[in-house]
Design a protein around this motif. Structure first.
Motif, short mmCIF file in Angstrom:
data_model
loop_
_atom_site.label_atom_id
_atom_site.label_comp_id
_atom_site.label_asym_id
_atom_site.label_seq_id
_atom_site.Cartn_x
_atom_site.Cartn_y
_atom_site.Cartn_z
N TYR A 31 56.90 -0.90 -30.52
CA TYR A 31 56.69 0.11 -31.55
C TYR A 31 55.87 -0.47 -32.69
O TYR A 31 56.21 -1.53 -33.23
CB TYR A 31 58.05 0.58 -32.07
N TYR A 35 52.10 2.72 -42.55
CA TYR A 35 52.62 3.42 -43.72
C TYR A 35 51.62 3.24 -44.87
O TYR A 35 50.92 2.24 -44.95
CB TYR A 35 53.97 2.84 -44.15
N LEU A 43 57.21 4.83 -49.17
CA LEU A 43 56.39 4.54 -48.00
C LEU A 43 56.35 5.79 -47.13
O LEU A 43 57.39 6.31 -46.73
CB LEU A 43 56.98 3.37 -47.22
N LEU A 45 54.86 7.60 -43.61
CA LEU A 45 54.37 7.27 -42.27
C LEU A 45 53.08 8.02 -41.97
O LEU A 45 53.01 9.25 -42.10
CB LEU A 45 55.44 7.63 -41.24
N TYR A 48 52.10 6.39 -35.63
CA TYR A 48 52.92 5.38 -34.97
C TYR A 48 52.63 5.38 -33.47
O TYR A 48 51.99 6.31 -32.94
CB TYR A 48 54.41 5.61 -35.23
N VAL A 50 54.47 3.98 -29.58
CA VAL A 50 55.61 3.39 -28.87
C VAL A 50 55.15 2.52 -27.70
O VAL A 50 56.00 2.02 -26.95
CB VAL A 50 56.61 4.45 -28.39
N PHE A 90 50.54 -0.51 -45.12
CA PHE A 90 51.37 -1.48 -44.43
C PHE A 90 51.49 -1.12 -42.96
O PHE A 90 51.70 0.04 -42.60
CB PHE A 90 52.78 -1.53 -45.03
N ARG A 94 58.43 -3.03 -34.49
CA ARG A 94 59.80 -3.36 -34.11
C ARG A 94 59.93 -3.31 -32.60
O ARG A 94 59.14 -2.68 -31.91
CB ARG A 94 60.81 -2.39 -34.74
N LEU A 96 61.71 -2.13 -29.19
CA LEU A 96 62.48 -0.99 -28.71
C LEU A 96 63.56 -1.44 -27.72
O LEU A 96 64.23 -0.61 -27.12
CB LEU A 96 61.55 0.03 -28.04
N MET A 99 69.40 -3.97 -29.73
CA MET A 99 69.99 -3.23 -30.84
C MET A 99 69.40 -3.64 -32.19
O MET A 99 69.92 -3.28 -33.24
CB MET A 99 71.50 -3.46 -30.86
N TYR A 101 67.11 -3.00 -34.87
CA TYR A 101 66.25 -1.92 -35.34
C TYR A 101 65.40 -2.30 -36.54
O TYR A 101 64.71 -1.46 -37.09
CB TYR A 101 67.12 -0.71 -35.69
N GLY A 102 65.44 -3.56 -36.94
CA GLY A 102 64.70 -3.96 -38.13
C GLY A 102 63.20 -3.95 -37.90
O GLY A 102 62.71 -4.41 -36.87
N TYR A 103 62.49 -3.42 -38.86
CA TYR A 103 61.03 -3.44 -38.83
C TYR A 103 60.54 -4.76 -39.42
O TYR A 103 61.10 -5.26 -40.39
CB TYR A 103 60.46 -2.31 -39.69
N PHE A 105 57.24 -6.02 -41.35
CA PHE A 105 56.07 -5.50 -42.03
C PHE A 105 55.02 -6.59 -42.23
O PHE A 105 55.35 -7.77 -42.40
CB PHE A 105 56.45 -4.97 -43.42
N GLY A 106 53.76 -6.18 -42.21
CA GLY A 106 52.69 -7.06 -42.64
C GLY A 106 52.67 -7.15 -44.16
O GLY A 106 53.47 -6.50 -44.85
#
Lengths: 114, 114
Positions: A31, A35, A43, A45, A48, A50, A90, A94, A96, A99, A101-103, A105-106
């Protein structure tokens, strides 16, 4: 270091010019997303993806195009820059799987359109 | 439409005090609630996250409190330190296995004074 790399860090464009913001990640994340950050608006979106070959629109997609030809790269294209696109952009990714789920970021691209 | 409302916009806390940032959401499909911390010139970084099967989650000095019936969640920073000075974003998304798009709040700029 593993992570999300964005280039350039700063850019000034004239109205009507086009450019591509680059985003690359080396974590094999399926994923990826773009943003924009504006004062008082958080932020938002833009687009995106997947996975390679799959993209979709976010909340504010107008004026932006994306493509995803590889897992690693997710460039954002401005076809005809407008002053309203002045913002900090940005890229985030993350996994997929599992568990987590943290993104990640650049560090962002600060774009000014004059 | 703003699906995640965050307050306050800015916050000044003395060193050692408690910082509290609140968020409210509208979409009942949201069931993953992370908080991100952003330092100037950097991208946001995941700080702590909660799912609605628990009402509270604590990690060190950071605690998320969650009220599902009120559709509200908050971040508490205990013993606030000058190094905590940053912008904090709450966010929310559905807990799905694929494209869980994060919706962010508008951010809170925290300043911890000596």
């Amino acid at each position: 270091n593993a992570g999300v790399t964005q280039t350039p860090k700063f850019q000034v464009l004239k109205t009507g010019q086009s450019m591509t913001l680059q985003c690359a990640q080396d974590m094999n994340h399926e994923y990826m997303s773009w943003y924009r950050q504006d004062p008082g608006m958080g932020l938002r979106l833009i687009h995106y993806s997947v996975g390679a070959g799959i993209t979709d629109q976010g909340e504010v997609p107008n004026g932006y195009n994306v493509s995803r030809s590889t897992t690693e790269d997710f460039p954002l294209r401005l076809l005809s820059a407008a002053p309203s696109q002045t913002s900090v952009y940005f890229c985030a990714s993350r996994s997929l799987q599992g568990m987590n789920y943290g993104y990640t970021f650049g560090s962002g691209t600060r774009l000014t359109v004059v | 439409q703003q699906q995640v409302k965050q307050s306050p916009q800015s916050l000044i806390v003395q060193k050692g005090g408690i910082s509290i940032i609140n968020c409210a959401y509208e979409n009942t499909a949201f069931d993953y609630f992370p908080w991100y911390q952003q330092f100037p010139g950097k991208g946001p970084a995941l700080l702590i996250a909660i799912r609605p099967d628990v009402s509270e989650k604590k990690e060190g000095r950071f605690t998320i409190s969650f009220n599902k019936s009120a559709k509200q969640f908050s971040l508490h920073i205990m013993d606030s330190q000058p190094g905590d000075s940053a912008t904090y974003f709450c966010a929310a998304s559905p807990w799905t296995g694929t494209a869980s798009k994060l919706t962010f709040g508008t951010g809170t700029r925290l300043q911890v004074t000596l």
